[in-house]
Design an enzyme around this catalytic site. Structure first.
Site, PDB file in Angstrom:
ATOM      1  N   LYS A 148       0.814  -1.213   0.000  1.00 57.42           N
ATOM      2  CA  LYS A 148       0.000   0.000   0.000  1.00 57.42           C
ATOM      3  C   LYS A 148       0.847   1.262   0.000  1.00 57.42           C
ATOM      4  O   LYS A 148       2.061   1.257   0.196  1.00 57.42           O
ATOM      5  CB  LYS A 148      -0.973  -0.022   1.173  1.00 57.42           C
TER       6      LYS A 148
ATOM      7  N   ARG B 260      -3.797 -10.172   4.673  1.00 58.29           N
ATOM      8  CA  ARG B 260      -4.253 -10.137   3.276  1.00 58.29           C
ATOM      9  C   ARG B 260      -3.102  -9.609   2.423  1.00 58.29           C
ATOM     10  O   ARG B 260      -2.702  -8.451   2.544  1.00 58.29           O
ATOM     11  CB  ARG B 260      -5.474  -9.238   3.158  1.00 58.29           C
TER      12      ARG B 260
END
Length: 281
Positions: free
Chosen positions: A228, A262
């Site tokens: 991210k 995840r």
């Protein structure tokens, strides 16, 4: 989750399948159902316990996908992956892979659950499509309750908090009450603090530093920080250069008791998690 006990285990890995043309990391690679299924098989071979299938990007600024298009992207993939022979993994008694659908739309969630998914991963906490609350109450799947501030299109426009961890805890308390009152068993719920969803770098780091504070709810933490933007802001890395930062953070969080991770690169994250679990055992 979803009526199946996943564990006991030091960690579980949810491999990401982006059946979309515009996801920030691998958009377009797996948009065709056959390519998405092949990616699912690769992730299983790499050690994924969960396959998280999404048909709409929720990156900052992402545009909404129609219900029909999202259904066409995810349901065939879930149906075919559900037909794979299930197996034990990492000495755990459960059978894997467990399938999750990453959606906030009620009809997509219902169709995916009918096709074989056991988990709904919902960035909206049943706020964008209120009918989703009825779906999860009826099917009683595993449910990822995620915090976000705003909608994907606008969530990074100057997010503000008093104390970010206090605010997220208050959000979880309120939404847990809503979900359980509707009929979803609390035992089916895991908590995702929503790294990058309406958060600046300072907010993301505050969450990660204080991750133990979410234990007060007695529910496992589900962490989504793979590749991210916080790693780009912190380290000056592009989207294709953040794998090592992701693996390092995953190892640190495994050592601190975070259960579900995840990730895009399951094999790399699995190595990091196994090392962390062995050292912290």
């Amino acid at each position: 989750m979803g009526g199946r006990v996943l564990g006991p285990a030091p960690f579980l890995l949810a491999g990401i399948i982006n059946a979309t043309p515009d996801s920030f990391y691998d958009g377009g690679r797996h948009v065709a159902p056959a390519a998405a299924v092949l990616q699912g098989r690769r992730l299983i071979d790499d050690g994924a316990h969960i396959l998280d299938v999404g048909g709409e990007s929720t990156r900052p600024g992402a545009l909404e996908v129609s219900e029909a298009e999202e259904l066409a992207r995810v349901v065939p993939v879930i149906r075919e992956l559900a037909a794979l022979q299930l197996r034990d993994m990492d000495g755990l008694p459960g059978l894997f892979p467990v399938l999750a659908v990453d959606t906030y739309k009620a009809k997509v969630a219902a169709a995916a659950l009918e096709a074989g998914a056991l988990i709904v991963n919902d960035v909206s906490a049943c706020r964008f499509d209120p009918v989703l609350l009825d779906v999860v109450a009826q099917y009683k799947p595993g449910y990822v309750l995620m915090h976000s501030q705003g909608e994907p299109r606008t969530m990074q426009n100057a997010p503000r908090y008093g104390d970010v961890v206090d605010d997220i805890c208050a959000f979880f308390e309120e939404r847990l009450d809503v979900l359980t009152a509707a009929g979803l068993p609390e035992a089916n719920i895991v908590l995702d603090p929503g790294i990058g969803f309406g958060k600046l770098l300072e907010h993301n780091l505050a969450i990660l530093r204080s991750i133990e504070r979410f234990r007060k709810f007695g529910r496992p933490v589900y962490m989504g920080l793979s590749n991210k933007a916080l790693w780009g802001t912190l380290l000056g890395l592009g989207p294709q250069e953040r794998q090592q930062a992701t693996a390092t953070a995953t190892a640190l969080l495994v050592a601190r008791g975070v259960l579900v991770h995840r990730v895009h690169e399951v094999a790399l994250s699995r190595q990091a998690a196994l090392v962390a679990a062995a050292i912290s055992a």
